[in-house]
Design an enzyme around this catalytic site. Structure first.
Site, PDB file in Angstrom:
ATOM      1  CG  ASP A   1      -4.439  29.570  28.563  1.00  0.00           C
ATOM      2  OD1 ASP A   1      -5.012  28.753  29.312  1.00  0.00           O
ATOM      3  OD2 ASP A   1      -5.007  30.593  28.138  1.00  0.00           O
TER       4      ASP A   1
ATOM      5  CG  ASP B   1      -8.797  31.287  30.026  1.00  0.00           C
ATOM      6  OD1 ASP B   1      -7.695  30.954  29.551  1.00  0.00           O
ATOM      7  OD2 ASP B   1      -9.138  32.477  30.140  1.00  0.00           O
TER       8      ASP B   1
ATOM      9  CG  ASP C   1      -5.921  31.574  32.771  1.00  0.00           C
ATOM     10  OD1 ASP C   1      -5.400  31.244  31.694  1.00  0.00           O
ATOM     11  OD2 ASP C   1      -6.766  32.472  32.871  1.00  0.00           O
TER      12      ASP C   1
ATOM     13  CB  SER D   1      -3.332  33.796  30.936  1.00  0.00           C
ATOM     14  OG  SER D   1      -3.690  32.835  29.966  1.00  0.00           O
TER      15      SER D   1
END
Length: 474
Positions: free
Chosen positions: A264, A268, A266, A111
């Site tokens: 960010d 999420d 990834d 991340s």
């Protein structure tokens, strides 16, 4: 030579650590085996008609592909068939686990962590969280046993030909699901800056752009740091870092955009900038999304973390909803949402959870709902939040390293106990002093105290109380 194993990468909610020292292919292989055994056992205890397959995806870090291959080998050797989704965001794994009726999912990602980090996030059937106290500890213990067996020369099972790895894409049904949260035909013309931070959000934006064009939705995307690049030439994709906010802000101003969104690595989590280029604290986005859902579903329950609460509670009360405070942390929030059938849960850290997304967090659903709210109200993003920021000015989070967090929290509690209107211990200590309140909580992973303060329409009081509390903590 005996392989080394460092399991300090196991955190409360996932696995993450320094490449080579903590995260390597040896750990990844053992994780695949242990996780495969865990989800096979868990699926045998349910009545669900799920297939013995696990979905796996990865972010674009340079070590992610090799780690994915090692985990896949371990999963195969545990008796699991693997569906390789390629380069994905974490929420695509959540979606795919449910959509493909898999018994588990693995996302290889670090991340927003520094470039020398990597890690893994795990979910079980129906994308249920696997965290400390909910399976992750058992997987860690099994890895230790497997490592001992491997290094002692004891026989361990080898790959079975019937267990395979096949590639697949769930992008089309995933994007259709995203669009189900809004009415695309009702979106107003808008220019939106989107900053993927050279992470993996770009391919979803591209597909949404294609679908918008097909549906004649008048949304124009201005793409910043759009292509995935594991070297992160523009900095680690962490929009909480002020230096990383500059590119999004400047693009909003340069293009006279209606808003900006950054993710960010990834994706999420998503972070918002208004039409003036101002970064918006995640607290106020929780209030906006509460409004978006309660306008669609009156009397629904929404969850919020305890760090800052007044704005979310007022929005919910005004629209006839029920706002419930919970302890921060994705596993806890997902569990409570299932218990209460909450339509939405939000954390000021920019994690947003959705009932119809399997109670999982998403960095794509929030901005779609905000864009729809802008279209419905014909107000700018700045106008939508200005009432809340004026009514309930907030400090943002202050973090201080302390030797003894419990002692510090006890000292602060003693200082304000007698004059407090209300004291809540849901997550750390939340103390309502009437015209101002604060939350003080320990970090789960570091020797840190985290402080958040808000007031009722008094920025001077806010500054005074933040300084007062920081002095008391010190």
């Amino acid at each position: 030579m005996k392989s080394t194993l460092d399991l300090s990468s196991f955190k409360n909610n996932d696995i993450r650590g320094i490449i080579g020292e903590q995260i390597n292919e040896h750990l990844a292989f053992l994780l695949g085996k242990a996780f495969g055994e865990h989800v096979l056992f868990a699926s045998a205890e349910t009545s669900l008609d799920s297939l013995a397959q696990v979905v796996i995806g990865r972010d674009n870090r340079e070590t992610s592909l090799s780690l994915q291959k090692a985990i896949t080998k371990g999963l195969n050797e545990s008796g699991i068939s693997v569906i390789d989704l390629g380069m994905t965001g974490t929420e695509e794994i959540y979606f795919a686990t449910r959509h493909l009726r898999a018994i588990g999912g693995v996302q290889i990602t670090a991340s927003h962590n520094p470039i020398n980090y990597n890690g893994m996030k795990l979910v079980g059937i129906d994308a249920s969280p696997i965290s400390k106290g909910n399976g992750l500890d058992q997987i860690k213990q099994r890895i230790e046993v497997l490592d001992q067996e491997l290094n002692s020369g004891l026989p361990i099972s080898r790959v079975q030909p019937s267990y395979s790895c096949r590639t697949a894409s769930i992008l089309a049904p995933y994007v259709e699901h995203l669009l189900s949260y809004i009415t695309p035909s009702k979106l107003s013309p808008m220019k939106i800056v989107v900053n993927a931070g050279n992470g993996v959000a770009g391919h979803v934006i591209d597909d949404l752009e294609k679908r918008f064009n097909e549906l004649n939705v008048p949304i124009t995307f201005i793409k910043v740091h759009h292509s995935p690049d594991g070297k992160f030439p523009n900095g680690i994709p962490n929009p909480l870092i002020k230096e990383n906010q500059i590119a999004t802000r400047d693009a909003v101003l340069a293009h006279s955009a209606d808003l900006g969104i950054a993710w960010d690595g990834d994706f999420d989590r998503c972070f918002f900038f208004d039409e003036q280029g101002n970064y918006i604290e995640g607290y106020y986005i929780v209030g906006l999304l509460t409004e978006a859902f309660l306008l669609k579903e009156s009397n629904a329950t929404v969850l919020h973390d305890m760090r800052m609460t007044w704005n979310t509670i007022e929005v919910a009360n005004k629209l006839g909803g029920n706002a419930v405070g919970v302890k921060a942390g994705h596993a806890l929030i997902k569990e409570k949402m299932r218990e209460l059938n909450a339509v939405y849960g939000g954390e000021m850290s920019a994690h947003h959870y959705f009932r119809d997304f399997g109670y999982c967090d998403s960095g794509m659903i929030p901005w779609l709902l905000v864009v729809e709210l802008i279209s419905k109200t014909q107000q700018s993003l700045h106008q939508l939040i200005s009432s809340s920021t004026n009514k309930f000015p907030s400090s943002g989070e202050s973090n201080r390293e302390v030797v003894n967090p419990e002692q510090v929290m006890g000292r602060v509690l003693s200082r304000y106990r007698e004059s407090a209107v209300d004291i809540d211990h849901t997550d750390g200590i939340s103390i309502n002093m009437g015209e101002w309140r604060f939350n003080l909580r320990k970090s789960n992973t570091e020797p840190l105290i985290r402080l958040n303060v808000e007031t009722r329409q008094d920025r001077t009081l806010l500054s005074q109380k933040v300084e007062e509390l920081l002095q008391l903590i010190k």
